[in-house]
Design a protein around this motif. Structure first.
Motif, mmCIF file in Angstrom:
data_model
loop_
_atom_site.group_PDB
_atom_site.id
_atom_site.type_symbol
_atom_site.label_atom_id
_atom_site.label_comp_id
_atom_site.label_asym_id
_atom_site.label_seq_id
_atom_site.Cartn_x
_atom_site.Cartn_y
_atom_site.Cartn_z
ATOM 1 N N GLU A 28 0.819 -1.209 0.000
ATOM 2 C CA GLU A 28 0.000 0.000 0.000
ATOM 3 C C GLU A 28 0.858 1.267 0.000
ATOM 4 O O GLU A 28 0.605 2.216 -0.750
ATOM 5 C CB GLU A 28 -0.939 -0.001 1.212
ATOM 6 N N ILE A 29 1.893 1.287 0.840
ATOM 7 C CA ILE A 29 2.745 2.469 0.922
ATOM 8 C C ILE A 29 3.491 2.701 -0.386
ATOM 9 O O ILE A 29 3.557 3.822 -0.908
ATOM 10 C CB ILE A 29 3.735 2.346 2.097
ATOM 11 N N ASN A 30 4.060 1.635 -0.936
ATOM 12 C CA ASN A 30 4.779 1.786 -2.206
ATOM 13 C C ASN A 30 3.830 2.154 -3.343
ATOM 14 O O ASN A 30 4.203 2.888 -4.271
ATOM 15 C CB ASN A 30 5.548 0.506 -2.531
ATOM 16 N N THR A 31 2.597 1.659 -3.286
ATOM 17 C CA THR A 31 1.602 2.038 -4.284
ATOM 18 C C THR A 31 1.326 3.535 -4.238
ATOM 19 O O THR A 31 1.236 4.203 -5.283
ATOM 20 C CB THR A 31 0.297 1.263 -4.054
ATOM 21 N N LEU A 32 1.227 4.077 -3.035
ATOM 22 C CA LEU A 32 0.950 5.513 -2.901
ATOM 23 C C LEU A 32 2.130 6.369 -3.359
ATOM 24 O O LEU A 32 1.938 7.493 -3.837
ATOM 25 C CB LEU A 32 0.583 5.841 -1.454
ATOM 26 N N ILE A 33 3.345 5.853 -3.216
ATOM 27 C CA ILE A 33 4.510 6.582 -3.727
ATOM 28 C C ILE A 33 4.433 6.681 -5.248
ATOM 29 O O ILE A 33 4.653 7.743 -5.839
ATOM 30 C CB ILE A 33 5.811 5.881 -3.286
ATOM 31 N N VAL A 34 4.084 5.558 -5.892
ATOM 32 C CA VAL A 34 3.934 5.569 -7.349
ATOM 33 C C VAL A 34 2.730 6.413 -7.755
ATOM 34 O O VAL A 34 2.793 7.202 -8.704
ATOM 35 C CB VAL A 34 3.790 4.134 -7.896
ATOM 36 N N GLY A 35 1.630 6.279 -6.995
ATOM 37 C CA GLY A 35 0.427 7.047 -7.295
ATOM 38 C C GLY A 35 0.657 8.545 -7.230
ATOM 39 O O GLY A 35 0.175 9.304 -8.083
ATOM 40 N N SER A 77 3.424 10.010 -7.805
ATOM 41 C CA SER A 77 4.263 10.374 -8.943
ATOM 42 C C SER A 77 3.465 10.555 -10.228
ATOM 43 O O SER A 77 3.702 11.491 -10.989
ATOM 44 C CB SER A 77 5.343 9.299 -9.144
ATOM 45 N N ILE A 78 2.501 9.643 -10.462
ATOM 46 C CA ILE A 78 1.817 9.705 -11.758
ATOM 47 C C ILE A 78 0.610 10.648 -11.757
ATOM 48 O O ILE A 78 0.169 11.074 -12.827
ATOM 49 C CB ILE A 78 1.381 8.283 -12.185
ATOM 50 N N THR A 79 0.073 10.972 -10.557
ATOM 51 C CA THR A 79 -1.111 11.836 -10.532
ATOM 52 C C THR A 79 -0.803 13.266 -10.091
ATOM 53 O O THR A 79 -1.538 14.186 -10.397
ATOM 54 C CB THR A 79 -2.175 11.277 -9.572
ATOM 55 N N GLY A 80 0.289 13.428 -9.316
ATOM 56 C CA GLY A 80 0.576 14.737 -8.775
ATOM 57 C C GLY A 80 -0.107 15.015 -7.456
ATOM 58 O O GLY A 80 0.032 16.088 -6.878
ATOM 59 N N PHE A 81 -0.873 14.033 -6.947
ATOM 60 C CA PHE A 81 -1.576 14.190 -5.679
ATOM 61 C C PHE A 81 -1.052 13.182 -4.669
ATOM 62 O O PHE A 81 -0.879 12.004 -4.979
ATOM 63 C CB PHE A 81 -3.082 13.957 -5.851
ATOM 64 N N SER A 82 -0.833 13.654 -3.431
ATOM 65 C CA SER A 82 -0.410 12.757 -2.357
ATOM 66 C C SER A 82 -1.641 12.258 -1.619
ATOM 67 O O SER A 82 -2.460 13.041 -1.138
ATOM 68 C CB SER A 82 0.504 13.499 -1.382
ATOM 69 N N ALA A 83 -1.778 10.930 -1.560
ATOM 70 C CA ALA A 83 -2.939 10.326 -0.908
ATOM 71 C C ALA A 83 -2.575 9.610 0.379
ATOM 72 O O ALA A 83 -3.300 8.730 0.835
ATOM 73 C CB ALA A 83 -3.609 9.338 -1.885
ATOM 74 N N PHE A 84 -1.460 10.004 0.980
ATOM 75 C CA PHE A 84 -1.008 9.314 2.195
ATOM 76 C C PHE A 84 -1.931 9.583 3.380
ATOM 77 O O PHE A 84 -2.131 8.722 4.226
ATOM 78 C CB PHE A 84 0.426 9.736 2.542
#
Length: 451
Positions: A434-441, A443-450
């Motif tokens: 989940e954490i690594n997914t959010l790091i990639v997410g 990067s590709i969206t420009g939004f931090s979802a942490f």
């Protein structure tokens, strides 16, 4: 077809039977009818029959086991290929014969440490201090080769070579590097890396509860660290703690003899059982200023170490998957049901093809990942994507390997059950999916979802 089947059986039996046995056979097989049919064959048909009979006596030549389906190893130099083979031979000769026993007993084969030290490979990519100064690509290749036989030994090496030595190499003073790195390269000193806490895993960036405070006697550390590999026998542990004065994360080299430092072995694990994970308790543990890592002054420095080593975890996942696939393939080629190897059945081949497909995709991905690292272009999201994808696919591959083995898949002796269990640990450490997914997410969206 029935008459040819009888003829083939008779032909094989004739070779080792005396006259009396042949007479007995005639009572069961209609040899007269077989010979009558044989006499009707023309020369071409007879040659075909002889070819069929000869081929039935010849053991089938099976293709070489080659998990590197796209021949990525061809991109390595001859020297690099030789080093890969050297580590492979070490793992097969020294580790493979004993690994299941130690895994079952939840113990570490300490006798391997000096033998690994003779390889001189710890600190794979570092320049100087007795380290090999190899490309990051080779660091990944070696991690894969170790995990191909046992993920626990690969983890031990990764903690020593990557996390601990990496922290000292990237954040330490010259005196600290000279004191620790040459000895750790030879495995004369063992290190551990203390970041994760009992209540703080994924939130380590801002939520560390272990504290440090500068006093007249030195730095005083208080708190706990959990899941710390090598901790029970390490000579030094890199401890990351939050400074009470400025709230920043700092790094310390805590020696095993430091007062206030205590380690308890974590028991009851289902995975990576050879790795000696510890629960570290720091109670007013005093660390001298000379043992503070001078270039570790915020979590960004910690993250740099993690970024450097996360690619190695993806390679370890590849190795774990590769080992499971190889063992499963050999098993299916030798295991017979309904009179022939199960590798000849369509459903089994479907499982094997899915496994080699995933494995090939994983190998291609991590190969490019290490190329980016060697070019100085590695980003957090690159390493995180590899960690997510490879650990997910490893789960699929070890499950398929266990499935083609049927009930035997749960036995350690067939060398897949251990991979099935160890894959679960690789899936979680150095950042959850989940954490690594959010790091990639991010990067590709420009939004931090942490949060």
């Amino acid at each position: 077809m029935g008459i040819f089947k009888n003829l083939r059986q008779a032909f094989h039996l004739f070779q080792e039977m005396d006259l009396g046995q042949i007479i007995e056979l005639n009572k069961k097989v209609d040899l007269s009818a077989a010979m009558k049919e044989l006499s009707k064959l023309d020369e071409k048909q007879m040659q075909g029959l002889l070819k069929m009979l000869n081929s039935s006596q010849t053991k089938k030549e099976l293709p070489e086991i080659n998990p590197d389906f796209y021949e990525l190893s061809d991109k390595l130099t001859l020297e690099q290929q030789a080093l890969q083979l050297k580590v492979r031979n070490f793992m097969e000769e020294e580790v493979n014969p004993i690994v299941n026993d130690y895994w079952l007993r939840d113990e570490f084969p300490y006798e391997l440490i000096p033998k690994m030290g003779e390889l001189g490979l710890a600190g794979v990519t570092y320049d100087g201090y007795g380290c090999p100064n190899l490309p990051f690509l080779m660091e990944g290749i070696l991690a894969m080769e170790m995990a191909r036989v046992d993920a626990s030994i690969a983890t031990f090496f990764g903690v020593q070579s990557g996390l601990t030595m990496g922290s000292i190499y990237m954040c330490g003073s010259e005196d600290q590097k000279q004191e620790w790195l040459p000895a750790m390269n030879k495995m004369q000193k063992i290190g551990a890396f203390g970041l994760t806490e009992p209540e703080v895993g994924s939130g380590a960036a801002g939520g560390l509860t272990t504290t440090c405070k500068l006093t007249a006697d030195g730095w005083v550390l208080n708190g706990q660290k959990k899941w710390i590999g090598n901790a029970t026998f390490a000579d030094v542990v890199v401890i990351w703690a939050k400074d009470e004065a400025d709230g920043e994360v700092k790094g310390f080299l805590v020696r095993k003899e430091n007062p206030g430092f205590q380690v308890e072995k974590i028991k009851g694990k289902m995975a990576l059982r050879i790795v000696q994970n510890g629960l570290i308790t720091l109670t007013n543990c005093v660390v001298e200023e000379k043992d503070r890592l001078p270039l570790a002054n915020s979590f960004k420095n910690t993250a740099n170490v993690l970024r450097m080593t996360r690619a190695g975890v993806a390679w370890m996942a590849v190795g774990c998957a590769r080992g499971a696939y190889e063992n499963a393939l050999v098993y299916t080629q030798n295991r017979k049901q309904f009179g022939k190897p199960i590798a000849s059945f369509q459903l089994i081949q479907n499982h094997l093809v899915e496994m080699i497909s995933n494995l090939t995709a994983m190998q291609t991905l991590v190969f490019r990942l290490s190329e980016l690292q060697d070019l100085g272009q590695l980003k957090d999201e690159h390493a995180s994507l590899a960690k997510v994808f490879c650990t997910l696919r490893t789960r699929d591959i070890v499950r398929g390997a266990r499935e083609v083995m049927g009930g035997n898949g749960i036995l350690l002796e067939h060398n897949v059950a251990r991979f099935v269990a160890d894959a679960e640990a690789i899936y979680s450490y150095e950042g959850t999916k989940e954490i690594n997914t959010l790091i990639v997410g991010r990067s590709i969206t420009g939004f931090s979802a942490f949060v």
